[in-house]
Design a protein around this motif. Structure first.
Motif, PDB file in Angstrom:
ATOM      1  N   GLY A  15      -2.968  -2.704 -18.147  1.00 14.30           N
ATOM      2  CA  GLY A  15      -2.422  -2.224 -19.355  1.00 14.30           C
ATOM      3  C   GLY A  15      -1.177  -1.332 -19.037  1.00 14.30           C
ATOM      4  O   GLY A  15      -0.203  -2.069 -18.411  1.00 14.30           O
ATOM      5  N   GLY A  16      -1.038   0.025 -19.182  1.00 11.38           N
ATOM      6  CA  GLY A  16       0.096   0.818 -18.711  1.00 11.38           C
ATOM      7  C   GLY A  16      -0.157   1.391 -17.530  1.00 11.38           C
ATOM      8  O   GLY A  16       0.804   2.159 -17.033  1.00 11.38           O
ATOM      9  N   VAL A  17      -1.335   1.190 -16.829  1.00 10.51           N
ATOM     10  CA  VAL A  17      -1.605   2.081 -15.410  1.00 10.51           C
ATOM     11  C   VAL A  17      -1.327   1.253 -14.302  1.00 10.51           C
ATOM     12  O   VAL A  17      -1.595   0.030 -14.206  1.00 10.51           O
ATOM     13  CB  VAL A  17      -2.924   2.181 -15.734  1.00 10.51           C
ATOM     14  CG1 VAL A  17      -3.574   2.874 -14.200  1.00 10.51           C
ATOM     15  CG2 VAL A  17      -3.435   3.099 -16.789  1.00 10.51           C
ATOM     16  N   GLN A  18      -0.322   1.468 -13.326  1.00 11.42           N
ATOM     17  CA  GLN A  18       0.062   0.994 -12.322  1.00 11.42           C
ATOM     18  C   GLN A  18      -0.687   1.047 -11.159  1.00 11.42           C
ATOM     19  O   GLN A  18      -0.646   2.306 -10.641  1.00 11.42           O
ATOM     20  CB  GLN A  18       1.415   1.017 -11.969  1.00 11.42           C
ATOM     21  CG  GLN A  18       2.178   0.217 -10.962  1.00 11.42           C
ATOM     22  CD  GLN A  18       2.478  -0.976 -11.623  1.00 11.42           C
ATOM     23  OE1 GLN A  18       3.259  -1.160 -12.410  1.00 11.42           O
ATOM     24  NE2 GLN A  18       2.169  -2.203 -11.102  1.00 11.42           N
ATOM     25  N   ALA A  19      -2.053   0.547 -10.803  1.00 14.65           N
ATOM     26  CA  ALA A  19      -2.919   0.785  -9.907  1.00 14.65           C
ATOM     27  C   ALA A  19      -2.464   0.529  -8.601  1.00 14.65           C
ATOM     28  O   ALA A  19      -2.672   1.351  -7.612  1.00 14.65           O
ATOM     29  CB  ALA A  19      -4.121  -0.118 -10.276  1.00 14.65           C
ATOM     30  N   THR A  33     -10.329  -1.233  10.783  1.00 16.05           N
ATOM     31  CA  THR A  33      -9.126  -0.666  10.291  1.00 16.05           C
ATOM     32  C   THR A  33      -9.892   0.083   9.015  1.00 16.05           C
ATOM     33  O   THR A  33     -10.480  -0.453   8.358  1.00 16.05           O
ATOM     34  CB  THR A  33      -8.130  -1.593   9.660  1.00 16.05           C
ATOM     35  OG1 THR A  33      -7.660  -2.077  10.788  1.00 16.05           O
ATOM     36  CG2 THR A  33      -7.119  -0.731   8.835  1.00 16.05           C
ATOM     37  N   GLY A  34      -9.498   1.479   8.954  1.00 10.74           N
ATOM     38  CA  GLY A  34     -10.055   2.096   7.878  1.00 10.74           C
ATOM     39  C   GLY A  34      -9.014   2.263   6.624  1.00 10.74           C
ATOM     40  O   GLY A  34      -7.754   2.312   7.075  1.00 10.74           O
ATOM     41  N   LEU A  35      -9.411   2.340   5.571  1.00 10.32           N
ATOM     42  CA  LEU A  35      -8.639   2.455   4.335  1.00 10.32           C
ATOM     43  C   LEU A  35      -9.018   3.756   3.515  1.00 10.32           C
ATOM     44  O   LEU A  35     -10.163   3.667   3.101  1.00 10.32           O
ATOM     45  CB  LEU A  35      -8.656   1.325   3.573  1.00 10.32           C
ATOM     46  CG  LEU A  35      -7.597   1.224   2.316  1.00 10.32           C
ATOM     47  CD1 LEU A  35      -6.173   1.684   2.529  1.00 10.32           C
ATOM     48  CD2 LEU A  35      -7.915   0.207   1.474  1.00 10.32           C
ATOM     49  N   ILE A  36      -8.378   5.040   3.481  1.00 11.23           N
ATOM     50  CA  ILE A  36      -8.715   6.005   2.619  1.00 11.23           C
ATOM     51  C   ILE A  36      -7.622   6.415   1.835  1.00 11.23           C
ATOM     52  O   ILE A  36      -6.510   6.271   1.646  1.00 11.23           O
ATOM     53  CB  ILE A  36      -8.918   7.389   3.971  1.00 11.23           C
ATOM     54  CG1 ILE A  36      -7.743   7.594   4.434  1.00 11.23           C
ATOM     55  CG2 ILE A  36      -9.923   6.781   4.800  1.00 11.23           C
ATOM     56  CD1 ILE A  36      -7.861   8.976   5.348  1.00 11.23           C
ATOM     57  N   GLY A  37      -7.911   7.560   0.812  1.00 12.50           N
ATOM     58  CA  GLY A  37      -7.140   7.780   0.035  1.00 12.50           C
ATOM     59  C   GLY A  37      -8.085   8.729  -1.205  1.00 12.50           C
ATOM     60  O   GLY A  37      -9.356   8.406  -1.476  1.00 12.50           O
ATOM     61  N   PRO A  38      -7.564   9.507  -1.907  1.00  9.20           N
ATOM     62  CA  PRO A  38      -8.174  10.204  -3.138  1.00  9.20           C
ATOM     63  C   PRO A  38      -8.711   9.169  -4.078  1.00  9.20           C
ATOM     64  O   PRO A  38      -8.053   7.976  -4.367  1.00  9.20           O
ATOM     65  CB  PRO A  38      -7.237  11.069  -3.596  1.00  9.20           C
ATOM     66  CG  PRO A  38      -5.852  10.365  -3.288  1.00  9.20           C
ATOM     67  CD  PRO A  38      -6.039   9.778  -1.841  1.00  9.20           C
ATOM     68  N   ASN A  39      -9.480   9.696  -5.031  1.00  7.88           N
ATOM     69  CA  ASN A  39      -9.909   8.832  -6.109  1.00  7.88           C
ATOM     70  C   ASN A  39      -8.926   8.649  -6.973  1.00  7.88           C
ATOM     71  O   ASN A  39      -7.790   9.253  -7.318  1.00  7.88           O
ATOM     72  CB  ASN A  39     -11.033   9.557  -6.980  1.00  7.88           C
ATOM     73  CG  ASN A  39     -12.328   9.605  -6.151  1.00  7.88           C
ATOM     74  OD1 ASN A  39     -12.575   8.876  -5.324  1.00  7.88           O
ATOM     75  ND2 ASN A  39     -13.027  10.651  -6.750  1.00  7.88           N
ATOM     76  N   GLY A  40      -8.827   7.184  -7.307  1.00  5.73           N
ATOM     77  CA  GLY A  40      -7.519   6.786  -8.128  1.00  5.73           C
ATOM     78  C   GLY A  40      -6.422   6.270  -7.349  1.00  5.73           C
ATOM     79  O   GLY A  40      -5.399   5.935  -7.959  1.00  5.73           O
ATOM     80  N   ALA A  41      -6.472   6.170  -6.134  1.00  5.00           N
ATOM     81  CA  ALA A  41      -5.383   5.722  -5.202  1.00  5.00           C
ATOM     82  C   ALA A  41      -4.939   4.449  -5.067  1.00  5.00           C
ATOM     83  O   ALA A  41      -3.850   4.062  -4.833  1.00  5.00           O
ATOM     84  CB  ALA A  41      -5.667   6.453  -3.823  1.00  5.00           C
ATOM     85  N   GLY A  42      -6.193   3.340  -5.532  1.00  6.73           N
ATOM     86  CA  GLY A  42      -5.686   2.211  -5.718  1.00  6.73           C
ATOM     87  C   GLY A  42      -6.668   1.387  -4.678  1.00  6.73           C
ATOM     88  O   GLY A  42      -6.186   0.140  -4.453  1.00  6.73           O
ATOM     89  N   LYS A  43      -7.396   1.954  -3.807  1.00 13.50           N
ATOM     90  CA  LYS A  43      -8.173   1.387  -2.995  1.00 13.50           C
ATOM     91  C   LYS A  43      -9.288   0.156  -3.430  1.00 13.50           C
ATOM     92  O   LYS A  43      -8.907  -1.083  -2.860  1.00 13.50           O
ATOM     93  CB  LYS A  43      -8.843   2.320  -2.141  1.00 13.50           C
ATOM     94  CG  LYS A  43      -8.368   3.719  -1.370  1.00 13.50           C
ATOM     95  CD  LYS A  43      -9.157   4.480  -0.837  1.00 13.50           C
ATOM     96  CE  LYS A  43     -10.267   5.191  -1.499  1.00 13.50           C
ATOM     97  NZ  LYS A  43      -9.892   5.775  -2.566  1.00 13.50           N
TER      98      LYS A  43
END
Length: 257
Positions: A15-19, A33-43
Motif C-alpha cells: 500500500g502506502g508503506v515502504q517496508a 551473518t546476523g540481521l538486526i534492527g528495531p521492530n518495523g525495520a523491514g527485517k
C-alpha cells in the motif's frame, strides 16, 4: 570468502508503506551473518524476499551466482536455500522421527509407479533416510523424543526440530527467523551450540534474524543493521555495540525497554 547470497537494491511496499527501501545484503559462504534492527525495520519483509515468499517491487536476489529473484520458494530450496519461521511449522500429529523422514525432497516412495516398479530402490532410499534421521536427531539432541508427537513438544524443542528438518535436505544456506523466540534459557544454549556446530563441523552458512543480542554476540560475524527499511551499517558485534547510530536505532531502544 565468496558471496553465497546477494540481494541488490531491494524495494518492497505494501500500500502506502515502504517496508524495504534500496536494501542490499551479502552473505559470505561459511559465515553466520546476523540481521538486526528495531521492530518495523523491514527485517521480516527482507527475509520473505530472500526466501521467495514474496516478490520484490524492484531489485535482484542471487544465490550461488544465479538470479533467483523470480523463483518460487520450493525451487530455491532445491538449489540449497532453506528458511525457518518464527513460529515453528511442524506436522503436529506426526512424531519427531516422522517429521524428519518426511523432509527430504523427491523421495521415490512419494510417487505411485516406483513403489511397484522399483521396490528395491524405494526400500534402500527409505533406509538411508531413516539412517540420516537418526543421525540428525543425535545432532539436535532429540533422540529421546523420537516417538513423541511434534505437537506435544515445547517451544524450544519445536525450534530444534525445525532446524533439524533443514539438515534432512541438502542445503548450503539456512535462513533462521528468530530462532530464539519462545525458547527457555536451558534450550537456548542447546540451540546456540547446534547452530555453531552446524556451521563449524558441517559447513552450513546461516543468516539469522534475532532480537536476542546474547545469541547474536555469541554466533554472528558479521552483523547487518537495518532501520526504516534500509541498511544502517554492518560489522563485528563488538564494534556495532559501541556505534552511536546503532545504539540510537536499536540497541539503545532495547536497553530503554
Amino acid at each position: 570468502m565468496s558471496a553465497l547470497l546477494e540481494a541488490t537494491d531491494m524495494w518492497q511496499s505494501f500500500g502506502g508503506v515502504q517496508a524495504v527501501r534500496g536494501m542490499s545484503l551479502e552473505v559470505s559462504r561459511g559465515t553466520i551473518t546476523g540481521l538486526i534492527g528495531p521492530n518495523g525495520a523491514g527485517k521480516s519483509t527482507l527475509f520473505n524476499l530472500l526466501s521467495g515468499v514474496i516478490r520484490p517491487d524492484a531489485g535482484q536476489v542471487s544465490f550461488k551466482e544465479q538470479d533467483i529473484t523470480r523463483l518460487a520458494p520450493w525451487r530455491r530450496a532445491r538449489l540449497g536455500l532453506i528458511r525457518t519461521f518464527q513460529l515453528a511449522r511442524e506436522f503436529q500429529r506426526m512424531t519427531v522421527l516422522e517429521n524428519l523422514m518426511f523432509a527430504p525432497q523427491l523421495q521415490l516412495g512419494e510417487n505411485f509407479w516406483p513403489i511397484f516398479l522399483r521396490p528395491g530402490a524405494v526400500c534402500a532410499q527409505e533406509a538411508e533416510v531413516y539412517r540420516r534421521a537418526c543421525e540428525v536427531m543425535e545432532i539436535a539432541t532429540l533422540t529421546n523424543l523420537r516417538d513423541d508427537y511434534a505437537g506435544d513438544l515445547s517451544g524450544g524443542q519445536k525450534k530444534l526440530l525445525e532446524l533439524a528438518r533443514t539438515l534432512m535436505i541438502d542445503c548450503d544456506l539456512i535462513l533462521l527467523d528468530e530462532p530464539g523466540a519462545g525458547v527457555n534459557p536451558a534450550l537456548m544454549n542447546t540451540l546456540t551450540d547446534m547452530i555453531w556446530r552446524l556451521n563449524r563441523e558441517h559447513g552450513k552458512t546461516f543468516l539469522i534474524v534475532e532480537h536476542d543480542m546474547d545469541m547474536i554476540a555469541q554466533l554472528c560475524d558479521p552483523v547487518v543493521v537495518m532501520t526504516q527499511g534500509s541498511l544502517l551499517t554492518k560489522g563485528g558485534f563488538d564494534d556495532l555495540r559501541r556505534d552511536p547510530a546503532v545504539i540510537e536505532a536499536y540497541l539503545g531502544s532495547v536497553a530503554n525497554g
